[in-house]
Motif scaffolding. Structure first.
Motif, PDB file in Angstrom:
ATOM      1  N   ASP A  67      28.053  -9.947  63.904  1.00  9.34           N
ATOM      2  CA  ASP A  67      29.066 -10.984  64.105  1.00  9.34           C
ATOM      3  C   ASP A  67      29.343 -11.149  65.602  1.00  9.34           C
ATOM      4  N   TRP A  68      29.250 -12.381  66.091  1.00  6.76           N
ATOM      5  CA  TRP A  68      29.481 -12.649  67.513  1.00  6.76           C
ATOM      6  C   TRP A  68      30.960 -12.588  67.884  1.00  6.76           C
ATOM      7  N   SER A  69      31.842 -12.689  66.918  1.00 10.11           N
ATOM      8  CA  SER A  69      33.282 -12.726  67.222  1.00 10.11           C
ATOM      9  C   SER A  69      33.870 -11.317  67.182  1.00 10.11           C
ATOM     10  N   PHE A 108      39.662 -14.715  67.592  1.00  7.08           N
ATOM     11  CA  PHE A 108      38.432 -15.499  67.591  1.00  7.08           C
ATOM     12  C   PHE A 108      38.385 -16.305  66.297  1.00  7.08           C
ATOM     13  N   THR A 127      38.338 -19.047  71.219  1.00  5.18           N
ATOM     14  CA  THR A 127      38.942 -17.779  71.626  1.00  5.18           C
ATOM     15  C   THR A 127      40.323 -18.033  72.209  1.00  5.18           C
ATOM     16  N   ILE A 132      32.711 -21.008  68.388  1.00  7.28           N
ATOM     17  CA  ILE A 132      33.755 -19.988  68.288  1.00  7.28           C
ATOM     18  C   ILE A 132      34.834 -20.269  69.315  1.00  7.28           C
ATOM     19  N   VAL A 169      35.815 -18.625  64.157  1.00  6.72           N
ATOM     20  CA  VAL A 169      34.451 -19.113  63.972  1.00  6.72           C
ATOM     21  C   VAL A 169      34.535 -20.356  63.097  1.00  6.72           C
ATOM     22  N   PRO A 221      31.915 -14.414  73.065  1.00  7.79           N
ATOM     23  CA  PRO A 221      30.950 -14.903  72.083  1.00  7.79           C
ATOM     24  C   PRO A 221      29.740 -15.533  72.779  1.00  7.79           C
ATOM     25  N   GLY A 267      29.463 -15.299  60.954  1.00  8.63           N
ATOM     26  CA  GLY A 267      29.783 -14.767  62.270  1.00  8.63           C
ATOM     27  C   GLY A 267      28.715 -15.029  63.312  1.00  8.63           C
TER      28      GLY A 267
END
Length: 293
Positions: A26-28, A120, A110, A108, A122, A17, A83
């Motif tokens: 979405d970064w996840s 993940f 992990t 986020i 968020v 992320p 996200g």
């Protein structure tokens, strides 16, 4: 750092992320690469560095047409892009998914659970009463890649949006053209707001083919359907190699679309997200990779 899931057939690369810094996807659980039996399946959105919105592989997006709370944010106000984070509305222009916005990213967490699963989380951040916790688990099982999503509305306002996965596929980097066929489990009835985006495509029953390598972007839409009643949602096959991928998700597809250009094709299955405060919604996407010959 990046992450990898691996078994006897699949190797899946997942971005850390923040590695992707855009405000669209979405970064996840941003999947940058999939290899099946040594063959590659994922490509970038654009082959020209710096062009496009930074998409690559399998990356999802919430609210492509209308971001939550954008209209009420006011110029200089913040609105949530699920996200991604809290974005700032810069002016009076309508929301545009391809525009880069100033962002305050969500935190986020992990957790990788061995070589075959990673989760993940968020963390929610309130914005004008909107607050959603998003948990995404990416796992592999034999020839299947599984992406499970769990969303909790922990805010005080209802959330109504949509989500889809932009599947940037190009098998072994082979250009899109007559060697490919895209199938649906039913006879398709596609349409496009711009008929020019259908040039060079042929539709026959449940199959879509290409007469030549596309020189421009192509795009068409399909009506929604209940994926629970179908064996799979779509299937992309590269005929000379016999390599392919199909989506076996059991989703209630709110709408469907296909986008692509000369090096990439992306079938997109949309899920409606509708959450009252305190409610939870879950869904799972399942991708099956195969070789017929």
């Amino acid at each position: 750092m990046a992450y990898q899931l691996k078994n006897e057939l699949l190797a899946v690369d997942i971005a850390d992320p923040g590695e992707y810094r855009g405000t669209r996807f979405d970064w996840s659980g941003f999947i940058t690469g999939v290899r099946f039996a040594g063959h590659t399946f994922c490509v970038p959105e654009s082959l020209i560095p710096g062009q496009g919105t930074g998409g690559k592989g399998l990356c999802s997006e919430f609210g492509i047409a209308q971001a939550i709370g954008y209209d009420e944010a006011g110029i200089g106000g913040k609105f949530p892009k699920l996200g991604v984070g809290l974005l700032t509305r810069p002016d009076a222009a309508p929301y545009q998914f391809f525009r880069a916005y100033e962002a305050e990213p969500f935190s986020i967490m992990t957790e990788q659970k061995g070589p075959k699963s990673i989760t993940f989380t968020v963390l929610p951040k309130d914005c004008n009463g909107y607050a959603v916790q998003l948990v995404k688990t990416v796992s592999i099982d034999h020839d299947r890649l599984i992406v499970s999503v769990e969303m909790d509305n922990v805010g005080t306002r209802p959330v109504h949006t949509d989500e889809y996965c932009h599947n940037f596929f190009g098998i072994d980097g082979t250009p899109i053209g007559p060697d490919y066929v895209l199938r649906f489990p039913f006879a398709s009835s596609p349409w496009s707001d711009d008929p020019g985006t259908l040039d060079g495509l042929a539709f026959s029953g449940n199959e879509v083919t290409w007469e030549r390598q596309p020189e421009q972007e192509f795009y068409f839409r399909l009506p929604g359907f209940d994926g629970a009643e179908q064996p799979w949602l779509w299937e992309l096959l590269h005929r000379p190699s016999g390599l392919g991928v199909r989506e076996r998700s059991k989703l209630r597809v709110a709408a469907a679309a296909v986008w692509g250009k000369g090096h990439v094709v992306s079938p997109e299955m949309f899920v409606e997200v509708k959450l009252a405060p305190g409610e939870r919604q879950t869904w799972t996407r399942i991708y099956e990779f195969f070789k017929t010959v």
